[in-house]
Design a protein around this motif. Structure first.
Motif, short mmCIF file in Angstrom:
data_model
loop_
_atom_site.label_atom_id
_atom_site.label_comp_id
_atom_site.label_asym_id
_atom_site.label_seq_id
_atom_site.Cartn_x
_atom_site.Cartn_y
_atom_site.Cartn_z
N LEU A 161 -2.57 4.19 -5.21
CA LEU A 161 -3.65 3.17 -4.88
C LEU A 161 -2.59 1.76 -4.31
CD1 LEU A 161 -6.48 1.69 -7.29
CD2 LEU A 161 -6.66 3.28 -5.36
N GLY A 162 -1.33 1.89 -4.36
CA GLY A 162 -0.24 1.12 -3.67
C GLY A 162 0.90 0.69 -4.68
N SER A 163 1.83 0.00 -5.19
CA SER A 163 2.52 0.11 -5.59
C SER A 163 2.95 -1.79 -5.68
CB SER A 163 3.51 0.23 -5.50
OG SER A 163 4.94 -0.36 -4.04
N LEU A 164 3.16 -1.95 -7.17
CA LEU A 164 3.97 -3.69 -7.48
C LEU A 164 5.27 -3.61 -7.37
CD1 LEU A 164 2.09 -4.70 -10.03
CD2 LEU A 164 1.10 -5.14 -8.21
N ASP A 201 0.89 -1.00 0.04
CA ASP A 201 -0.08 0.09 -0.26
C ASP A 201 0.83 1.24 0.18
OD1 ASP A 201 0.90 0.41 2.55
OD2 ASP A 201 -1.30 -0.26 3.62
N PRO A 202 0.80 2.45 -0.08
CA PRO A 202 0.61 3.36 -0.16
C PRO A 202 1.93 3.62 0.57
CG PRO A 202 -0.95 4.44 -1.32
CD PRO A 202 -1.28 2.79 -0.24
N GLN A 203 1.97 3.17 1.82
CA GLN A 203 2.22 3.72 3.36
C GLN A 203 3.64 2.08 3.14
OE1 GLN A 203 -0.94 3.79 3.21
NE2 GLN A 203 -0.87 5.35 3.16
N SER A 204 4.10 1.42 2.36
CA SER A 204 4.99 0.31 1.88
C SER A 204 4.79 -0.88 3.56
CB SER A 204 6.37 0.68 2.20
OG SER A 204 6.64 1.67 1.85
N ARG A 205 3.34 -1.18 3.85
CA ARG A 205 2.59 -2.03 4.11
C ARG A 205 2.44 -3.16 2.95
NH1 ARG A 205 -0.63 2.33 7.80
NH2 ARG A 205 -2.16 1.83 6.23
N VAL A 206 3.16 -4.69 3.41
CA VAL A 206 2.70 -5.52 2.37
C VAL A 206 1.09 -5.90 2.17
CG1 VAL A 206 2.98 -8.02 2.14
CG2 VAL A 206 5.16 -6.37 2.88
N LEU A 207 0.41 -5.81 1.46
CA LEU A 207 -0.58 -6.22 1.45
C LEU A 207 -0.73 -8.38 1.03
CD1 LEU A 207 -2.15 -3.71 -0.66
CD2 LEU A 207 -2.15 -3.87 2.03
N ALA A 220 3.55 2.34 -9.90
CA ALA A 220 2.64 2.72 -8.65
C ALA A 220 1.56 2.57 -9.87
CB ALA A 220 2.69 3.99 -8.43
N VAL A 221 0.43 1.86 -9.07
CA VAL A 221 -0.79 1.20 -9.60
C VAL A 221 -1.85 2.35 -9.10
CG1 VAL A 221 -2.38 -0.17 -8.96
CG2 VAL A 221 -0.37 -1.13 -8.17
N ARG A 222 -2.52 3.34 -9.73
CA ARG A 222 -3.45 4.28 -9.91
C ARG A 222 -4.57 4.02 -10.48
NH1 ARG A 222 0.48 8.45 -9.63
NH2 ARG A 222 2.42 8.23 -10.30
N HIS A 223 -5.67 5.12 -10.13
CA HIS A 223 -7.37 4.57 -10.35
C HIS A 223 -6.94 6.15 -10.24
CE1 HIS A 223 -11.45 3.75 -9.37
NE2 HIS A 223 -10.50 3.72 -10.65
N PRO A 255 -8.60 -2.85 -10.10
CA PRO A 255 -9.47 -2.93 -9.72
C PRO A 255 -9.80 -4.19 -8.68
CG PRO A 255 -9.21 -4.32 -11.61
CD PRO A 255 -8.22 -3.13 -11.58
N HIS A 256 -8.07 -4.21 -8.02
CA HIS A 256 -8.03 -5.34 -7.43
C HIS A 256 -7.57 -4.83 -5.80
CE1 HIS A 256 -8.76 -8.90 -8.77
NE2 HIS A 256 -7.92 -9.11 -10.41
N LEU A 257 -6.74 -3.36 -6.38
CA LEU A 257 -6.53 -2.71 -5.19
C LEU A 257 -7.65 -1.76 -4.67
CD1 LEU A 257 -2.57 -1.63 -5.55
CD2 LEU A 257 -3.99 -3.34 -4.30
#
Length: 589
Positions: free
Chosen positions: A249-252, A174-180, A241-244, A278-280
């Protein structure tokens, strides 16, 4: 009228598909004159100010959210007719208590636009987010074919799919570098990947390192892949970065997994980032909403609403004990600063217990500003420990407090003991944790919760009496502190009456507050030391003669004589209650 993004005139998913992807019960179909197979192009907010002079506006294929419009209101009919003229696929209004008027239902049946209602308790922001997530998931395959066949929100499946595509190990953050989520481990991970997975977040020092090097600035400011070259410590990494829209939304993250990344790994990661949207989005809206709902159900259960048990994940015929834990950063432990032993989170007043029934405050909408993030990370660790300790443990937060419902085995009277011991050992933190008794049924959970809160209050008052810098973690079961919790219960009951009375102790306390004197503290120390002058003087760090003088003056000025049993009892009660009140504000200079 509509406020939306780019105009989408091409055929899209059907209304039925979209409704099937959002949470059941969020929206109800009142009338669908053309059925629910109509195509949906986008979702937009209703804005009457954008109507043209001829009363028309472009809304072809849109789901319009009529924010502020209730189906029973006079303007509902005009909004429906306007949406129908514009060719909207559907219009959503708030249901309200009365439901739609007959005239509205009749008009909807004669038109082309489906009339939907939003159920009470569902916010418009959440409805908008879920509809847009459903639209993104229903986008044509060319936008994200890499995730075809995956259940919406299956982040672990997405990570494995992307790993196969990219040819490396994938971490979704996620954007706070927490593992999803992260992909399966086919090879021994490098030390950074191991630390990140085990800690469920990128180590703080690594985040600082990447921030200061400008890596995060490049990552969040571009739509492309950012490369982090290999060095002596870690393998090569690619990140995107994953953007909507404009929202991140986060990053891969792709890491070389036993072999160098493929030449087309960057292109594959760009495709994967589109598929991940869509998943994030689902995780952000559904996942968080589900977690909030589950936590709210736990709080409702702790307040006595047994109907919340299924949503809380609690088995009705199983006994539970409640554990309450309070956490602070070890370097800035704030327990010694609590004046009122009932404070649950500094300044929040939630979770506080008063008397036998308690005044449980339930979930707080935000952690108090004084609550440090390190303390919150301790609660993260405690919640994970609870989940790992025993299947069926459920947790909920309130400010600095973590509530844990621990299921008990057959005949087990102390199921929380191992969990308490684990809580005490969290490094670089101060944890105060108490366990209530096992409740035979769900209706007994509020009493177990209230007792656990009392235990934490006892531990907090003990910590407040320690010298500065000596505050340490402490845990206790309810049976270990019965005298102290009983005193707290009695004081809670007496406090309202005490405030309406007056007498020698009241006069002494008010004099101390007004003049900064220490008569009350001297009498309290003397009583606490069982009237041993030498012990009380040492605890006050004064000479015994100084203490004798103060006690004599307390007797002369206010009539507080510790030799009188009645006065001694009143002084003990009054001074304990006075210690709960914060000190007066300093005079303005």
């Amino acid at each position: 009228m509509p406020t939306h993004g780019p105009d989408r005139r091409e055929a899209g998913p059907s209304l039925e598909q979209i409704l099937g992807l959002i949470a059941p019960g969020m929206l109800d179909v009142v009338v669908a004159p053309r059925g629910t197979g109509v195509a949906v192009a986008d979702v937009a907010l209703h804005d009457p100010g954008e109507e043209r002079d001829d009363g028309t506006w472009a809304a072809s294929g849109l789901i319009l959210l009529a924010v502020g419009v209730e189906v029973a209101s006079p303007e509902a009919l005009d909004v429906l007719r306007g949406a129908d003229r514009a060719g909207a696929a559907a219009v959503v209004m708030r249901r309200g208590d009365r439901g739609p008027r007959a005239a509205l239902v009749e008009a909807a049946g004669l038109g082309r636009t489906a009339l939907l209602t939003r159920r009470p308790g569902q916010g418009w922001t959440e409805v908008l987010g879920r509809l847009r997530t459903a639209l993104a998931h229903s986008a044509p395959a060319g936008a994200g074919g890499t995730a075809a066949g995956l259940r919406l929100g299956d982040l672990s499946g997405l990570a494995n799919t992307v790993a196969d595509l990219v040819g490396g190990a994938i971490t979704i953050e996620d954007p706070q570098s927490r593992v999803l989520a992260y992909s399966r481990l086919d090879h021994e991970p490098d030390p950074m990947r191991r630390l990140t997975i085990l800690g469920q977040q990128v180590p703080r020092w690594r985040v600082v390192e990447l921030r200061e090097s400008g890596f995060f600035q490049r990552l969040w400011s571009t739509d492309g892949v950012v490369r982090l070259p290999a060095d002596a410590r870690y393998a090569e990494r690619l990140a995107i970065a994953v953007r909507h829209g404009s929202e991140v939304l986060g990053s891969l993250w792709a890491a070389a997994d036993g072999r160098p990344l493929a030449e087309d790994a960057a292109a594959a990661l760009r495709t994967a980032a589109r598929a991940a949207v869509p998943h994030l989005s689902h995780h952000q809206t559904w996942g968080r909403a589900a977690a909030r709902a589950r936590e709210g159900a736990v709080h409702a259960l702790l307040k006595g609403d047994v109907r919340a048990a299924p949503e809380a994940g609690v088995t009705a015929d199983r006994p539970y004990a409640v554990v309450v834990a309070e956490a602070y950063d070890g370097s800035r432990a704030g327990t010694g600063g609590a004046h009122d032993g009932r404070e649950a989170g500094v300044g929040t007043g939630v979770g506080e217990s008063a008397g036998a029934g308690g005044t449980y405050g339930g979930p707080s909408s935000a952690v108090d500003e004084a609550s440090d993030t390190a303390g919150q990370r301790v609660l993260d660790v405690l919640a994970l420990q609870a989940a790992a300790y025993r299947p069926g443990c459920v947790t909920a937060r309130s400010g600095r407090l973590l509530y844990v419902l621990v299921p008990a085995g057959d005949g087990e009277t102390d199921p929380a003991r191992p969990l308490l011991a684990t809580a005490r050992s969290v490094p670089r933190s101060v944890v105060l944790a108490g366990a209530g008794p096992v409740a035979d049924g769900l209706s007994g959970l509020p009493a177990s919760r209230e007792t656990a809160e009392l235990v934490v209050r006892v531990l907090r008052e003990r910590a407040a009496r320690r010298p500065p810098g000596e505050v340490v973690s402490a845990v206790a079961a309810h049976g270990e502190v019965v005298p102290e919790t009983t005193v707290l219960r009695l004081l809670d009951r007496v406090e309202p009456l005490w405030g309406s009375l007056s007498g020698p102790v009241h006069a002494m306390v008010e004099h101390d507050r007004a003049h900064g004197s220490a008569y009350g503290a001297s009498v309290a120390a003397y009583l606490d030391a069982s009237c041993d002058m030498g012990t009380a003087a040492r605890r006050l760090h004064v000479h015994p003669n100084t203490l004798r003088y103060r006690l004599r003056r307390a007797r002369e000025l206010f009539g507080v004589d510790p030799a009188d049993p009645a006065v001694r009892l009143l002084a003990d009660i009054g001074l304990r209650l006075a210690a709960r009140r914060p000190p007066p504000d300093p005079p303005l200079g």
